[in-house]
Enzyme design. Structure first.
Site, PDB file in Angstrom:
ATOM      1  N   GLY A 559      37.467 -21.172  20.339  1.00 12.88           N
ATOM      2  CA  GLY A 559      38.865 -21.498  20.994  1.00 12.88           C
ATOM      3  C   GLY A 559      39.507 -20.246  21.598  1.00 12.88           C
ATOM      4  O   GLY A 559      39.329 -19.131  20.764  1.00 12.88           O
ATOM      5  N   GLY A 561      43.060 -18.876  23.685  1.00  8.89           N
ATOM      6  CA  GLY A 561      44.265 -19.479  24.418  1.00  8.89           C
ATOM      7  C   GLY A 561      45.181 -18.242  24.789  1.00  8.89           C
ATOM      8  O   GLY A 561      44.777 -17.156  24.503  1.00  8.89           O
ATOM      9  N   PHE A 563      47.666 -17.415  23.439  1.00 13.20           N
ATOM     10  CA  PHE A 563      48.057 -16.553  22.129  1.00 13.20           C
ATOM     11  C   PHE A 563      47.256 -15.899  21.671  1.00 13.20           C
ATOM     12  O   PHE A 563      47.365 -15.192  20.694  1.00 13.20           O
ATOM     13  CB  PHE A 563      48.815 -17.779  21.262  1.00 13.20           C
ATOM     14  CG  PHE A 563      47.811 -19.064  21.180  1.00 13.20           C
ATOM     15  CD1 PHE A 563      46.667 -18.835  20.582  1.00 13.20           C
ATOM     16  CD2 PHE A 563      48.166 -20.024  21.806  1.00 13.20           C
ATOM     17  CE1 PHE A 563      45.917 -19.839  20.402  1.00 13.20           C
ATOM     18  CE2 PHE A 563      47.170 -20.991  21.944  1.00 13.20           C
ATOM     19  CZ  PHE A 563      46.093 -21.153  21.175  1.00 13.20           C
ATOM     20  N   GLY A 564      45.964 -16.066  21.624  1.00 10.29           N
ATOM     21  CA  GLY A 564      44.879 -15.358  21.010  1.00 10.29           C
ATOM     22  C   GLY A 564      43.722 -16.084  20.928  1.00 10.29           C
ATOM     23  O   GLY A 564      43.600 -17.419  21.457  1.00 10.29           O
ATOM     24  N   LYS A 581      43.559 -18.773  13.678  1.00  8.02           N
ATOM     25  CA  LYS A 581      44.103 -18.142  14.806  1.00  8.02           C
ATOM     26  C   LYS A 581      44.786 -16.838  14.728  1.00  8.02           C
ATOM     27  O   LYS A 581      45.670 -16.854  13.919  1.00  8.02           O
ATOM     28  CB  LYS A 581      45.299 -19.470  14.997  1.00  8.02           C
ATOM     29  CG  LYS A 581      45.719 -19.102  16.749  1.00  8.02           C
ATOM     30  CD  LYS A 581      46.760 -20.407  16.987  1.00  8.02           C
ATOM     31  CE  LYS A 581      46.184 -21.500  17.184  1.00  8.02           C
ATOM     32  NZ  LYS A 581      47.313 -22.646  17.577  1.00  8.02           N
ATOM     33  N   ASP A 677      53.388 -28.659  24.860  1.00  8.32           N
ATOM     34  CA  ASP A 677      51.921 -28.746  25.527  1.00  8.32           C
ATOM     35  C   ASP A 677      50.792 -29.815  25.210  1.00  8.32           C
ATOM     36  O   ASP A 677      49.816 -29.450  24.477  1.00  8.32           O
ATOM     37  CB  ASP A 677      51.529 -27.222  25.232  1.00  8.32           C
ATOM     38  CG  ASP A 677      50.176 -26.674  26.164  1.00  8.32           C
ATOM     39  OD1 ASP A 677      49.909 -27.399  27.204  1.00  8.32           O
ATOM     40  OD2 ASP A 677      49.530 -25.747  25.998  1.00  8.32           O
TER      41      ASP A 677
END
Ligand SMILES: *[C@@H]1O[C@H](CO)[C@@H](O)[C@H](O)[C@H]1NC(C)=O
Ligand SMILES: *[C@@H]1O[C@H](CO)[C@@H](O)[C@H](O)[C@H]1NC(C)=O
Ligand SMILES: *[C@@H]1O[C@H](CO)[C@@H](O)[C@H](O)[C@H]1NC(C)=O
Length: 905
Positions: A559, A561, A563-564, A581, A677
């Site tokens: 994934g 996003g 943020f990273g 993440k 979100d």
């Protein structure tokens, strides 16, 4: 120090050797009878860092058969430094060894006519202190004369205490007193014994065994920096039990189950007693219930209580006759000292197969005759079946006892309001009860029978609480009793013990030995790990993270996003899949904030939130490690993928679960946490199709952080999900999440993205389109074609009502997530009943299912119900609800009664 043990009692010992052997044999039988020889659990969930067990008055290391607990003698031990103040103490072996409990540590004692102190150099933190007393005759010390106090630096644990009177009142030979205290950094734990020197100069102090055992941080306490606490019964507030409070354990009960010996505990050597002496049975039979499969310790750590506590419970047993119900309370009564606050922990686990969702079993809990819960719902608390949970209460017992013991009662009462609960039933699995120190730091209560004012008198003959079984007590005081008499009394004891129904505390039973050590479950040796609760959040080294992701190899990316990137990786030698993440160094905040947020995240544990396993903060890398969700995002199972479409029921269940997770975010933590979100890509599915909300937390906390949230002008959130009110007023509340969740509901129903630009204008925004259709009575037109003919009309109507209520403009008019959960559960019930009904009816003529015909790529719909067949007329929403009532008239009455009265909530 004098040790008289060997010479003085020598001939006595010879005399009693045979008796001892006989008694030991009987002791074994006794233990088998009471089940306290439960096998050691090979791997305890908790290893205490400090695990001190002192066998006072003996030397060397002692243990007892069937127990690997090692007791260290205090003679010549550093725990008992021979300073001046201590030289007056002596050690003896009891003239008659105990029969009811094992010899270690009870058969030897340290005694003194002046004050003496034990000093324990322990690590800082919360500890159990356990004091063991066996009031017998030791040399020329007759413990009927012993009245003394026991103090630590800040607390009085016992005052003018007579072990003899206490054990007599309880019909026991020995007594164990357990306390919880916190030891500050740099503090030595001193325990001082002081004889009460009054008119009677014969008084002395004695002790047989002392344990000091670490407990997991905040097992029974609440951290100072959080607004969490026990429910203060009758005060409508929370009571934060902080480190400044010492507590005495009064009762620890395995409700509906067997005795659990210290070695059967989770590593802290706690003893869990039978409930028999405390349960009052007013006429009706009660059902012990039992469960024998593995439990999910997802809400509380597995060391909280042994699994067997949760695997057994007692229920009222689904009372069907409402007349009986009115007079039925399932009640336990515990004698306690008045003028203290009590901390009561109730353990629950829904272990009955039929009770598989919240609102199945909703009941009342009364503590000390005050309402503690008026809607106790175990699954609502725990998130699912077979998931242990506990609830904490504090209750004051003031102005009641007049110096005597009073009964603190715990009562369960089934909920008579049928619309709130599917079954008229209640369940409890375990009870722990602690006395809290008063404002002077005192925990001591009066001796149980204050009538004995002359401690010099010989063995009192009428002190037994029920005047029976006096032989037992005499064992403790008469020296050199003949073997026959002894054996008889033991047999007598065994018999009477089996029949005993005296209501007395059992915290005092002597067979308690506790155990082993260590605090941290952190696998990495990095010291930074200790900044965070390592039980909850693990620290990973950067090397571990790199190994897990092949140095952040792109092929592991699952994934991306703002943020990273998110990588899939394996930890623990490749055995556990995790989602890793890696935060973008530019986009994320400072190290301090990172840690604060991890701390907050690691406290958030819920079945329907993706759990944070750990983190790494090293070399300017900030990495979060989450549990891996095998089936990916909810969106992937709705549209734009090759996945087979989900059934309607599955979709409803997923929505309910996600709503529960959000409800927990909003209400379950220190501050309201606003997700900011909520969308179908942040609802993930595990291999069992269980839904979990992800990506919370690195967002802002609620009201407490409001000011900051305003400062950052960036309106966070995703297009199509954004609360218009938030957008307009820049005012963030948890109702913004409710709005976004309303969009998710529409997406689940319609299987299309929230924004589609290629369609006619009124359909671009899903939220707007769905709302208009619902209000115009054309809601069924927008349903996913895969669900054609599969949604019961009444279910769709309820679902639409919930979704649209989430989407109203004014945030304050939107439902809470809890209301959403209820609404969706109700919709699921409607669907299930309709399906059952239609399969029973075969033709399904009383149940309206929607069916669709595809027409120029747009969906139109007709009703199976002949009344609705006339083309072009779509039922308005009010038509639908009257239709709902009609369509369910043939349903069985076993579903929620709300069905019979749709307006009930
Ligand atoms: C505890 O005991 C030790 C040794 O007996 C003594 O040096 C120390 O002052 C005591 N500490 C407190 C707080 O009483
Ligand atoms: C059950 O116990 C509670 C608390 O003692 C009391 O308020 C309630 O009236 C009792 N109910 C019945 C039916 O006895
Ligand atoms: C318990 O005792 C400590 C030490 O004396 C005191 O600071 C604290 O306030 C007491 N707790 C309560 C609840 O009174």
């Amino acid at each position: 120090m004098i040790n008289n043990t060997s010479n003085k009692d020598l001939h006595l010992k010879n005399q009693t050797t045979i008796i001892i052997m006989t008694l030991f044999y009987l002791f074994l039988i006794f233990h088998q009878l009471t089940g306290s020889m439960a096998a050691d659990s090979p791997s305890s969930p908790y290893k205490p860092q400090d695990n001190i067990a002192v066998d006072c008055g003996s030397s060397g290391i002692n243990n007892q058969p069937n127990d690997d607990r090692l007791w260290e003698g205090d003679i010549n031990s550093k725990i008992f430094p021979s300073q001046n103040q201590n030289t007056a103490s002596v050690t003896y072996t009891a003239s008659v060894p105990p029969t009811e409990v094992s010899p270690t540590p009870y058969q030897t004692a340290r005694l003194s006519r002046s004050q003496f102190t034990y000093s324990f150099p322990v690590t800082p933190g919360q500890k159990f202190i356990r004091l063991h007393f066996y009031p017998a005759i030791y040399g020329d010390f007759n413990t009927t004369n012993a009245f003394f106090s026991v103090k630590t630096a800040n607390y009085t644990l016992l005052s003018n205490f007579s072990a003899f009177l206490t054990t007599r009142a309880l019909d026991r030979q020995s007594i164990m007193k357990e306390y919880c205290v916190n030891v500050e950094q740099g503090e030595v734990l001193n325990i001082t014994f002081s004889p009460v020197l009054s008119s009677n100069s014969d008084s002395f102090a004695f002790i047989n065994g002392i344990e000091v055992v670490s407990m997991p941080t905040n097992l029974y306490y609440y951290p100072a920096d959080q607004n969490r606490g026990a429910i203060f019964v009758g005060q409508s507030s929370l009571y934060r039990i902080g480190n400044e409070t010492a507590m005495e354990m009064e009762y620890r009960i395995n409700v509906g189950g067997a005795l659990i010996s210290p070695s059967g505990d989770t590593g802290m050597y706690r003893r869990w007693d039978l409930e028999d002496d405390y349960l009052t049975i007013p006429g009706y039979s009660v059902l012990p219930v039992e469960y024998k499969n593995s439990l999910n310790f997802t809400m509380i750590p597995p060391y909280t209580a042994p699994a067997s506590v949760y695997e057994t419970g007692r229920s009222t047993g689904n009372i069907k006759d409402k007349a009986k119900l009115q007079s039925y309370n399932l009640t336990w009564e515990f004698p306690v000292d008045s003028e203290f606050n009590y901390f009561v922990r109730l353990h629950f686990c829904e272990i009955v197969k039929e009770m598989n969702r919240s609102r199945n079993r909703v009941f009342y809990i009364y503590i000390a005759n005050q309402t503690a819960e008026n809607g106790a719902d175990i699954i609502m608390w725990s998130g699912s079946q077979y998931t242990p949970i506990y609830r904490d209460y504090v209750v004051g017992m003031f102005g009641k006892g007049n110096g005597k013991k009073v009964n603190l009662s715990i009562a369960l009462h089934v909920n008579p309001e049928e619309w709130r609960t599917a079954y008229l039933d209640a369940l409890l699995n375990g009870i722990e009860m602690f006395k809290m120190n008063d404002s002077d730091g005192n925990l001591a209560g009066p001796n149980p029978n204050p009538r004995i004012v002359s401690p010099t008198a010989g063995p009192p003959s009428k002190q037994g609480s029920k005047g029976k079984n006096n032989q037992t007590a005499i064992i403790g005081i008469v020296c050199g009793v003949l073997a026959g008499v002894l054996a008889l009394s033991v047999v007598g004891f065994l018999i009477s013990r089996r029949q005993r129904n005296v209501k007395q505390p059992s915290s005092v039973d002597g067979t308690t030995w506790w155990g082993p050590t260590s605090h941290s479950t952190t696998k990495s040796g990095d010291t930074r790990a200790s900044l965070l609760p390592s039980d909850l959040c693990r620290y990973f080294s950067l090397a571990e993270i790199k190994a897990a992701t092949n140095n952040f190899d792109d092929v592991f990316i699952i994934g991306r996003g703002g943020f990273g990137n998110v990588y899939k990786g394996y930890i623990d030698n490749g055995t556990t899949a995790v989602a890793i993440k890696r935060l973008n160094p530019e986009s994320s905040q400072g190290a301090h904030e990172f840690k604060t947020e991890i701390e907050m995240l690691s406290q958030l544990r819920h079945l329907h939130l993706v759990s944070l396993i750990g983190y790494c903060h090293d070399d300017r890398e900030m990495v979060l490690v989450y549990e891996h969700m095998a089936r990916g995002t909810l969106r992937e199972h709705l549209y734009n993928s090759d996945n087979p479409p989900l059934s309607w029921k599955k979709r409803l269940e997923i929505c309910i679960e996600a709503a529960r997770g959000l409800h927990y975010l909003h209400t379950g933590a220190k501050h309201t946490i606003i997700h900011r979100d909520v969308k179908t890509t942040n609802i993930l599915l595990d291999e069992k199709w269980e839904a979990k909300v992800s990506d919370f937390g690195l967002s802002k906390e609620g009201p407490a952080n409001m000011a900051n949230a305003h400062v950052s002008t960036v309106v966070k959130g995703s297009l199509g999900y954004l609360d218009p009110e938030y957008y307009r007023r820049q005012q963030l509340t948890e109702k913004s999440d409710v709005y976004s969740f309303g969009v998710v509901l529409c997406e689940v129903l319609c299987a299309r993205p929230p924004i589609v630009r290629s369609v006619e204008k009124r359909q671009i925004s899903l939220a707007e389109w769905a709302r208009n259709c619902y209000l115009n009575g054309t809601f069924h037109e927008i349903v996913d074609k895969h669900l054609r003919g599969k949604i019961a009309a009444e279910c769709l109507n309820k679902f639409g009502e919930v979704a649209v209520s989430c989407l109203v403009d004014n945030g304050s008019e939107r439902p809470s997530m809890n209301d959403v959960v209820w609404g969706l559960e109700f919709a699921l019930q409607l669907q299930e009943s309709a399906e059952e009904n239609s399969s029973e009816m075969k033709g399904g003529d009383e149940v309206a299912f929607l069916s669709y015909s595809e027409d120029d790529g747009k969906f139109s719909c007709s009703w199976d119900d002949s009344e609705q067949k006339s083309a072009g007329t779509k039922p308005s929403s009010s038509d639908q609800s009257s239709d709902t009532n009609q369509s369910i008239k043939g349903m069985s009455g076993t579903v929620f009664s709300e069905i019979n009265n749709p307006k009930a909530r």
